[in-house]
Enzyme design. Structure first.
Site, short mmCIF file in Angstrom:
data_model
loop_
_atom_site.label_atom_id
_atom_site.label_comp_id
_atom_site.label_asym_id
_atom_site.label_seq_id
_atom_site.Cartn_x
_atom_site.Cartn_y
_atom_site.Cartn_z
N HIS A 81 6.60 -0.03 21.00
CA HIS A 81 6.33 -0.54 22.35
C HIS A 81 4.92 -0.12 22.76
CE1 HIS A 81 10.81 -0.98 23.74
NE2 HIS A 81 10.59 -1.51 22.54
N GLU A 136 3.79 1.51 25.30
CA GLU A 136 3.69 2.89 25.74
C GLU A 136 3.69 3.85 24.55
OE1 GLU A 136 5.83 0.49 26.69
OE2 GLU A 136 6.84 1.03 28.56
N CYS A 146 11.23 1.23 29.40
CA CYS A 146 12.64 1.30 29.00
C CYS A 146 13.04 2.77 28.82
CB CYS A 146 12.85 0.52 27.71
SG CYS A 146 12.09 1.30 26.25
N CYS A 196 10.99 4.63 26.06
CA CYS A 196 9.62 4.94 26.47
C CYS A 196 9.60 6.00 27.56
CB CYS A 196 8.90 3.67 26.92
SG CYS A 196 8.61 2.53 25.54
#
Length: 158
Positions: free
Chosen positions: A56, A58, A86, A89
């Site tokens: 992701h 992040e 999410c 993360c």
């Protein structure tokens, strides 16, 4: 602390990174990690290209920053991301000791800051992350909506 001009400027940077992800066929989410108003690291979604479910925006930014400073603790930093993080993360953000999180679009279904979960305020965590949501929310949301609208149209036309 409210939304500042600096917050908007860094979120525009994150939006450009999200557009990079979109150009690669990834869900358009971008992240930039800032320390002392300087870019420490940046990332964009890349799970498809990297064959890595954890890639992701992040996580990619946190990984780059950790390598750059040779430390997984990223104290006194601010992470700007175009979509509410999410649970995966948010866990990484807490473990990295990010001081402040700023995100654009809220994610009512999977957001782990203030929607599906409220991890930013969870008293069982040993580090609290201050946060601000809704920075350039319309632009961040529209980028995601357009991306998924395009995928639905392409799927229907196939």
């Amino acid at each position: 602390m409210g939304i500042t001009e600096q917050d908007e400027a860094w979120m525009r940077h994150a939006l450009r990174l999200a557009q990079r992800a979109e150009a690669l066929g990834e869900v358009p989410v971008g992240a930039v990690l800032v320390k002392d108003n300087h870019c420490l690291a940046e990332g964009w979604n890349s799970p498809i290209a990297s064959h890595d479910a954890t890639a992701h925006a992040e996580i990619n930014a946190l990984r780059e920053a950790g390598k750059r400073i040779a430390n997984y603790r990223l104290v006194d930093t601010c992470l700007y991301v175009t979509l509410e993080p999410c649970v995966m993360c948010m866990g990484a953000i807490v473990h990295a000791r990010i001081k402040r999180l700023v995100f654009g679009a809220y994610d009512p279904k999977r957001g782990a800051v203030s929607n599906a979960l409220n991890l930013a305020d969870a008293d069982f965590l040993n580090h609290m992350v201050s946060w601000q949501g809704g920075v350039l929310q319309a632009e961040c949301s529209e980028l995601l909506k357009d991306f998924f609208r395009g995928r639905r149209i392409n799927r229907a036309g196939s």
